[in-house]
Design an enzyme around this catalytic site. Structure first.
Site, mmCIF file in Angstrom:
data_model
loop_
_atom_site.group_PDB
_atom_site.id
_atom_site.type_symbol
_atom_site.label_atom_id
_atom_site.label_comp_id
_atom_site.label_asym_id
_atom_site.label_seq_id
_atom_site.Cartn_x
_atom_site.Cartn_y
_atom_site.Cartn_z
ATOM 1 N N HIS A 2 36.476 74.734 51.270
ATOM 2 C CA HIS A 2 37.855 74.880 51.723
ATOM 3 C C HIS A 2 37.854 75.462 53.113
ATOM 4 O O HIS A 2 36.993 76.279 53.440
ATOM 5 C CB HIS A 2 38.649 75.797 50.768
ATOM 6 C CG HIS A 2 40.122 75.648 50.917
ATOM 7 N ND1 HIS A 2 40.843 76.385 51.822
ATOM 8 C CD2 HIS A 2 41.005 74.831 50.295
ATOM 9 C CE1 HIS A 2 42.112 76.025 51.738
ATOM 10 N NE2 HIS A 2 42.246 75.087 50.834
ATOM 11 N N GLU B 131 41.225 70.869 43.880
ATOM 12 C CA GLU B 131 41.194 69.451 43.516
ATOM 13 C C GLU B 131 40.290 69.157 42.316
ATOM 14 O O GLU B 131 40.476 68.156 41.633
ATOM 15 C CB GLU B 131 40.743 68.603 44.717
ATOM 16 C CG GLU B 131 41.582 68.773 45.963
ATOM 17 C CD GLU B 131 42.956 68.153 45.849
ATOM 18 O OE1 GLU B 131 43.567 68.271 44.774
ATOM 19 O OE2 GLU B 131 43.416 67.572 46.840
HETATM 20 N N1 ACO Z 1 29.919 69.419 49.832
HETATM 21 C C1 ACO Z 1 28.830 69.575 50.589
HETATM 22 N N2 ACO Z 1 28.800 70.200 51.771
HETATM 23 C C2 ACO Z 1 29.958 70.706 52.219
HETATM 24 C C3 ACO Z 1 31.159 70.584 51.491
HETATM 25 C C4 ACO Z 1 31.113 69.919 50.247
HETATM 26 N N3 ACO Z 1 32.202 69.761 49.505
HETATM 27 N N4 ACO Z 1 32.144 71.176 52.176
HETATM 28 C C5 ACO Z 1 31.606 71.633 53.309
HETATM 29 N N5 ACO Z 1 30.282 71.355 53.351
HETATM 30 C C6 ACO Z 1 29.349 71.686 54.392
HETATM 31 C C7 ACO Z 1 29.505 70.755 55.585
HETATM 32 O O1 ACO Z 1 28.700 69.597 55.479
HETATM 33 C C8 ACO Z 1 29.070 71.652 56.722
HETATM 34 O O2 ACO Z 1 27.671 71.690 56.771
HETATM 35 P P1 ACO Z 1 26.889 71.702 58.181
HETATM 36 O O3 ACO Z 1 27.365 72.949 58.854
HETATM 37 O O4 ACO Z 1 25.457 71.706 57.782
HETATM 38 O O5 ACO Z 1 27.335 70.469 58.896
HETATM 39 C C9 ACO Z 1 29.558 73.036 56.289
HETATM 40 O O6 ACO Z 1 29.652 72.994 54.871
HETATM 41 C C10 ACO Z 1 30.919 73.402 56.845
HETATM 42 O O7 ACO Z 1 31.797 72.328 56.617
HETATM 43 P P2 ACO Z 1 33.123 72.096 57.460
HETATM 44 O O8 ACO Z 1 33.437 70.637 57.508
HETATM 45 O O9 ACO Z 1 33.027 72.824 58.769
HETATM 46 O O10 ACO Z 1 34.168 72.852 56.621
HETATM 47 P P3 ACO Z 1 35.711 72.638 56.761
HETATM 48 O O11 ACO Z 1 36.319 73.955 56.651
HETATM 49 O O12 ACO Z 1 36.091 71.871 57.945
HETATM 50 O O13 ACO Z 1 35.973 71.680 55.533
HETATM 51 C C11 ACO Z 1 36.758 70.673 53.595
HETATM 52 C C12 ACO Z 1 36.783 71.944 54.477
HETATM 53 C C13 ACO Z 1 37.242 69.482 54.450
HETATM 54 C C14 ACO Z 1 37.710 70.863 52.433
HETATM 55 C C15 ACO Z 1 35.318 70.417 53.106
HETATM 56 O O14 ACO Z 1 34.856 71.540 52.378
HETATM 57 C C16 ACO Z 1 35.190 69.139 52.287
HETATM 58 O O15 ACO Z 1 35.027 68.068 52.862
HETATM 59 N N6 ACO Z 1 35.254 69.246 50.922
HETATM 60 C C17 ACO Z 1 35.210 68.083 50.053
HETATM 61 C C18 ACO Z 1 36.557 67.386 50.017
HETATM 62 C C19 ACO Z 1 37.589 68.190 49.219
HETATM 63 O O16 ACO Z 1 37.307 68.746 48.164
HETATM 64 N N7 ACO Z 1 38.839 68.227 49.774
HETATM 65 C C20 ACO Z 1 39.968 68.948 49.137
HETATM 66 C C21 ACO Z 1 40.232 70.256 49.849
HETATM 67 S S1 ACO Z 1 41.486 71.198 49.037
HETATM 68 C C22 ACO Z 1 42.944 70.628 49.661
HETATM 69 O O17 ACO Z 1 43.062 70.243 50.761
HETATM 70 C C23 ACO Z 1 44.155 70.596 48.785
#
Ligand code: ACO
Length: 357
Positions: free
Chosen positions: A240, A299
C-alpha cells in the site's frame, strides 16, 4: 519533485484520516472499529454532514434507487462493455449538479446499475429496487430476486462501510480535481470511477482471485508465491502507498469473511487456499523486501467476500464504487466549499526550440 506525489499535502479535510504508520483509519472522528457497528446509510449521513444535507437519508436513498432504475434503457452496446465501463456510461447519463439529490442518485447508481447489468448480461430482466429495504439488502435482492441471509446482507453492508472513505487516494483526488473546476458531482464521480478502475487501485480484487485460482491448493501456495516473485510479478492484495503496517480494512473484511465461514456461506476450500496464500506471501515479502514493509491490503479479503456474495470478479470494481461513491461526493463538496482550483506545476524536461542566429 515527487513522482507519485508521496508526502505532498494537496487538501485539508475533515472527512477521513489514514495513519499509515499506526495502521488506523478515522472517518469524521470515528475509528474504523466503531464505524463497523453502523449501517452504510448512517456512515453516509456522517460523511455528508455539513456538505450534502439530506433528511431521512435511508428513505431518500431508497427513493433515489427507484429514480435511477427508471433510467435503465435496454441497449445492446452496453452489454459488450465490461461492467465498469457500462456503469460509467450509465452514470454519465445522470445530470450534473451540486445538490444532495444529485449525490443520492450517484450513490444509488452503482447499487442499481450493477445488478441490472449483471442480470442483462445473463439474459434476465433487471429487478426493480425496493425502497423500503436497507441499501445492502436491496442490492443483493436486485442481483438474484432472492432474499439473502442476514449474515450475507451484513457482510455486504460491512464492506460498503469499510470502503466508504479513505483519505486522498487516487480516485478521491481525481474527484477533488474535477470538483475544483466547478464541473459538478456527476463529472467528479466519472473521473473518480475511471481512476478506481486501474489494477493499482480498485481493480485489484479480480486479479486476487486469478492468483488464488493459479495457486489451486493450500500446499502449492509457497511454491507459487516464490515463482511469481521470481518472475518479477506483484502479488495482488499486498502492499500500500500509505500503510507501512497491516491495512486495518483487511482485518475488518477478514472478520466478515469469517462470519460467512461460520454460516457456511463461503467455499471452505477457497478460504483455505486464501489463508495459505496470505501466509506464504507475507513470509516471502518480509524475506525479499526487508526494507519495504508490505502487508495485506483491503483488496485481498474484498475478493473473497464479494465472491462469496455471488458477485462475478468482473463486477468487483462496480461494487467498490457502491461504497466509495459516498466518500467521493463528500470530498467533491468539501473541495468546492473550502478549497480552490487545483492546478499544480510541472517541470519541463523536453527539447527547447533552437535559437536562431
Ligand atoms: N508484490 C510484490 N512486490 C511489491 C508489491 C506486491 N504487491 N507491492 C510493492 N512491491 C515492491 C515493488 O516491486 C517495489 O520493489 P523495488 O523497490 O525492488 O522496485 C517496492 O515494493 C515498492 O513498491 P512501490 O511501487 O514503490 O510501492 P507503491 O507505494 O507505489 O505501491 C501499490 C503501492 C501500487 C499498492 C503496490 O503495493 C502494488 O502494486 N500492490 C499490488 C496491487 C494491489 O494490491 N493494489 C490494491 C491497493 S489497495 C487500494 O488501492 C484500494
Amino acid at each position: 519533485m515527487s513522482n507519485g506525489l508521496e508526502d505532498v499535502i494537496a487538501a485539508q479535510t475533515v472527512l477521513s484520516d489514514v495513519d499509515g504508520a499506526r495502521g488506523t483509519l478515522i472517518v469524521r472522528g470515528v475509528s474504523l472499529d466503531d464505524l463497523l457497528a453502523r449501517r452504510f446509510e448512517d456512515v453516509l449521513e456522517l460523511l455528508w454532514e455539513g456538505f450534502l444535507p439530506v433528511e431521512n437519508l435511508a428513505a431518500s436513498l431508497g427513493a433515489a434507487r427507484i429514480r435511477v432504475f427508471e433510467q435503465i434503457r435496454s441497449d445492446p452496446a452496453l452489454l459488450e462493455l465490461s461492467p465498469t465501463e457500462a456503469m460509467r456510461l450509465m452514470l454519465a447519463r445522470l445530470p450534473d449538479g451540486d445538490s444532495a439529490e444529485t449525490a443520492l442518485a450517484l450513490v444509488a447508481g452503482p447499487a442499481v446499475f450493477t445488478p441490472a447489468l449483471l442480470r442483462l448480461k445473463a439474459g434476465h430482466q433487471p429487478l426493480a429496487p425496493d425502497a423500503a429495504l436497507p441499501h445492502a439488502t436491496d442490492i443483493l435482492r436486485m442481483c438474484t430476486g432472492k432474499v439473502h441471509s442476514q449474515v450475507q446482507a451484513a457482510a455486504l453492508d460491512r464492506y460498503l462501510v469499510t470502503v466508504a472513505d479513505h483519505g486522498l487516494n487516487a480516485s478521491t483526488f481525481a474527484a477533488r480535481v474535477v470538483a475544483s473546476t466547478g464541473a459538478g458531482l456527476t463529472s467528479s464521480a466519472l473521473a473518480a470511477l475511471s481512476a478506481l478502475k486501474g489494477p493499482l487501485h480498485g481493480g485489484a480484487p479480480g486479479p486476487v482471485l486469478d492468483m488464488l485460482d493459479a495457486v489451486g491448493t493450500p500446499t502449492n501456495a509457497g511454491v507459487w508465491v516464490e515463482e511469481a516473485l521470481a518472475r518479477g510479478e506483484r502479488l495482488m492484495g499486498f502492499g500500500h502507498r500509505i500503510y507501512r503496517v497491516r491495512d486495518p480494512r483487511a482485518d475488518a473484511l477478514k472478520g466478515a469473511v469469517r462470519m460467512l465461514g461460520a454460516a457456511r456461506a463461503i467455499n471452505p476450500v477457497r478460504l483455505a487456499v486464501a489463508e495459505a496464500t496470505e501466509a506464504a506471501a507475507l513470509e516471502a515479502l518480509r524475506r525479499k523486501k526487508p526494507d519495504r514493509p508490505l502487508d495485506t491490503n483491503v483488496e485481498f479479503y474484498t475478493a473473497l467476500l464479494l465472491e462469496a456474495l455471488g458477485f462475478p470478479r468482473m463486477a468487483f470494481t462496480c461494487v467498490f464504487a457502491m461504497g466509495r461513491m459516498g466518500g467521493w461526493m463528500a470530498h467533491a463538496r468539501e473541495q468546492v466549499l473550502t478549497g480552490r482550483l487545483i492546478r499544480p506545476k510541472s517541470v519541463y524536461v523536453g527539447p527547447v526550440p533552437k535559437m536562431v542566429a
